[in-house]
Design an enzyme around this catalytic site. Sequence first.
Site, PDB file in Angstrom:
ATOM      1  N   GLU A   8     -37.728 -34.129  14.658  1.00 31.17           N
ATOM      2  CA  GLU A   8     -38.799 -34.746  15.446  1.00 31.17           C
ATOM      3  C   GLU A   8     -40.184 -34.267  15.027  1.00 31.17           C
ATOM      4  O   GLU A   8     -41.194 -34.927  15.270  1.00 31.17           O
ATOM      5  CB  GLU A   8     -38.572 -34.460  16.940  1.00 31.17           C
ATOM      6  CG  GLU A   8     -39.536 -35.177  17.862  1.00 31.17           C
ATOM      7  CD  GLU A   8     -39.037 -35.211  19.309  1.00 31.17           C
ATOM      8  OE1 GLU A   8     -37.812 -35.342  19.516  1.00 31.17           O
ATOM      9  OE2 GLU A   8     -39.874 -35.117  20.223  1.00 31.17           O
ATOM     10  N   ASP A 115     -35.375 -33.622  19.182  1.00 30.53           N
ATOM     11  CA  ASP A 115     -35.122 -32.834  20.390  1.00 30.53           C
ATOM     12  C   ASP A 115     -34.019 -33.498  21.214  1.00 30.53           C
ATOM     13  O   ASP A 115     -33.948 -34.722  21.287  1.00 30.53           O
ATOM     14  CB  ASP A 115     -36.382 -32.760  21.270  1.00 30.53           C
ATOM     15  CG  ASP A 115     -37.508 -32.016  20.583  1.00 30.53           C
ATOM     16  OD1 ASP A 115     -37.252 -31.431  19.516  1.00 30.53           O
ATOM     17  OD2 ASP A 115     -38.632 -32.031  21.113  1.00 30.53           O
ATOM     18  N   ASP A 117     -33.552 -34.449  24.167  1.00 34.42           N
ATOM     19  CA  ASP A 117     -33.975 -34.971  25.465  1.00 34.42           C
ATOM     20  C   ASP A 117     -34.044 -36.491  25.350  1.00 34.42           C
ATOM     21  O   ASP A 117     -33.757 -37.062  24.297  1.00 34.42           O
ATOM     22  CB  ASP A 117     -35.315 -34.366  25.916  1.00 34.42           C
ATOM     23  CG  ASP A 117     -36.392 -34.498  24.855  1.00 34.42           C
ATOM     24  OD1 ASP A 117     -36.288 -35.403  23.990  1.00 34.42           O
ATOM     25  OD2 ASP A 117     -37.347 -33.705  24.881  1.00 34.42           O
ATOM     26  N   TYR A 329     -42.471 -22.830  20.498  1.00 34.91           N
ATOM     27  CA  TYR A 329     -42.826 -24.202  20.866  1.00 34.91           C
ATOM     28  C   TYR A 329     -43.337 -24.259  22.310  1.00 34.91           C
ATOM     29  O   TYR A 329     -42.662 -23.804  23.232  1.00 34.91           O
ATOM     30  CB  TYR A 329     -41.590 -25.087  20.709  1.00 34.91           C
ATOM     31  CG  TYR A 329     -41.892 -26.547  20.856  1.00 34.91           C
ATOM     32  CD1 TYR A 329     -42.687 -27.191  19.922  1.00 34.91           C
ATOM     33  CD2 TYR A 329     -41.386 -27.276  21.921  1.00 34.91           C
ATOM     34  CE1 TYR A 329     -42.976 -28.528  20.054  1.00 34.91           C
ATOM     35  CE2 TYR A 329     -41.665 -28.609  22.057  1.00 34.91           C
ATOM     36  CZ  TYR A 329     -42.461 -29.239  21.117  1.00 34.91           C
ATOM     37  OH  TYR A 329     -42.746 -30.563  21.254  1.00 34.91           O
TER      38      TYR A 329
END
Length: 614
Positions: A8, A115, A117, A329
């Site tokens: 990503e 990621d 999510d 992050y």
Amino acid sequence: MKVLCVAEKPSIAKEVTNILSGGKSVRRNSPSKYNSNFDFKFDFPGHGVCDVTMTSVTGHINRTDFPAQYGWGKVPPGRLFELPIEVKIDKDKAAIHRNISTEARNSTYLMIWTDCDREGEAIGYEIFEAAQKGNRSISFNHVWRSHFSHLERNHILNAARNPTGLDMKVVDAVNCRQELDLRVGASFTRLLTDALRGQKNIPSPVSYGTCQFPALGFVVDRYKRVKSFKEEKFWYLQADVEKDGQTAHFNWTRGRFFDRLYVITLYQECMKNPHGKIDSVTKKPTSNYKPYPLTTVQLQKDCSTFYKMSAKATLDAAEKLYTGGWISYPRTETDKFPRAMNLKSIVETQTQDSRWGQFARELLDGGFSQPREGKNDDKSHPPIHPVKFQKLEAIKDDNQRKVYEYVVRRFLACCSTDAKGFQTVATLVWGNEIFKATGLEVSELNYLKVYTYRKWSSSETLPPFQQGESIPIKFSEVKEGKTGPPNHMTETELIALMDANGIGTDATIADHIDRIGARSYIQKVKKGGSEIIVPTELGIGLIEGFSSINFENNISLSKPSLRKRLEVLLKEVETGRRTKDQALKENVDLYRKAFVTTAENQAILINEYKKYQT
DNA sequence: GCAAGGTC
């Protein structure tokens, strides 16, 4: 055989490459400056040693928008609920898109490292489409989706060896959100802009967004409560006793009453007794808990409270520190560290600091304690923590320096132990009334030594009372007080309210606050050393306007309930309880009806705005 | 000229 891996963001591509390649990779430039390609070899179970190219995107690479022929002014805004929507390559991401298509040409499999999510799954699908443009033979079955929640070596190796497919239900949920946000945002924005055009002091555009308005609603609601506040007087009892030359103040356990005569009557009853009795004395250990591991929202709230930094400035500074490799992050909802993570080695890096190095050293010499575990886990990123040591003096930017210091102190605090002390509570019975006095004695500061933002100190200690002793009342009175207005909204509170109500995400809350400022709906005002947020005339007018219109089913366009409901619906799409089309139709219909009602009642909006104009 | 969501 070649496997194309796509992450990503560039930092993940680099880290995963290092782990999978064992440090033996070759970097190649790509058409996109920040998204390099890395070539190496990796042994995928069942496929043997494969050639691998790892590259990255930077978030979404597609844009959802209306085609140009339905642009501003070219079609009545109400039609935006049914006109087709177009998904295009974001023109700023053309080079990234091209790189994926090119790299896919000689690849057999595509592995998604976005990621884990909701948005990551959707970005994964965008990557798949880009890869397919370059190589038709990469079908959906040739897509591997890796699952990882942090960048620990074994975890990543495990993720590389156990991929699944992309979960289209999750992708559907994101598409559903995108379509709804666009239709609602574009239609209402055009309507509001047109409706208010020509009134005094109206900026353009007057935007509506499913997150903007609930956020604005919180600000207006608080402002009105402050303005409409009326103070009330109240009365209460207080008693002081003296022992060994030390005075102790006792507070009434019944609190306060708004009836003065009643309190005076109670007081007169008490006054018949010159003495009171110490009914109980307890001394028990108490703790001041160390903080939870740091999430984005907490970082923003704390930097706002401790440093008066805006949420946006905090996130920007954190982003810079992250790309510089100094902190982890910064966009995470996770407030527990993975068990396998080596926290002591991170503590070790901070031992050289002149301010907290000694504290870090003491943690390693036996003071270390596993951080508390919160309930949130976004399954993508660990809590925010320092990565590399940096001298504060070497960080030139003020905001970055503050954020770095905060992240380090917070991390060390998490690895330390709770502060300890003793709390003494004495109960005094005087006539028919009961009073309490408390004393605090701090015995061990522990984490508070490094987490200097929080104060916890010994208060006046109590004299050595004996249970059952009779003691003269040295001084007593009926005191008068008055209720105070609620405080004005602060950015810290607004972030907390948005977070708690599901308005925006950790990464976007700051943007929404910034945006309603840019739209002239709210403004930040300095007040006594701190900063408060108040609505502008336009901001109040819009919220009051919407609440003066009667919507079908009593829905509200300026309260968080609709956005919350959307989140629930999206969860159902993710789990398959509902299809994307059902969820979309239901919500689009809801907003379409509200749009029609709003359009019919434009005069109300204008009138409300005029009402608040000075 | 519009949204919210990623990220640089």
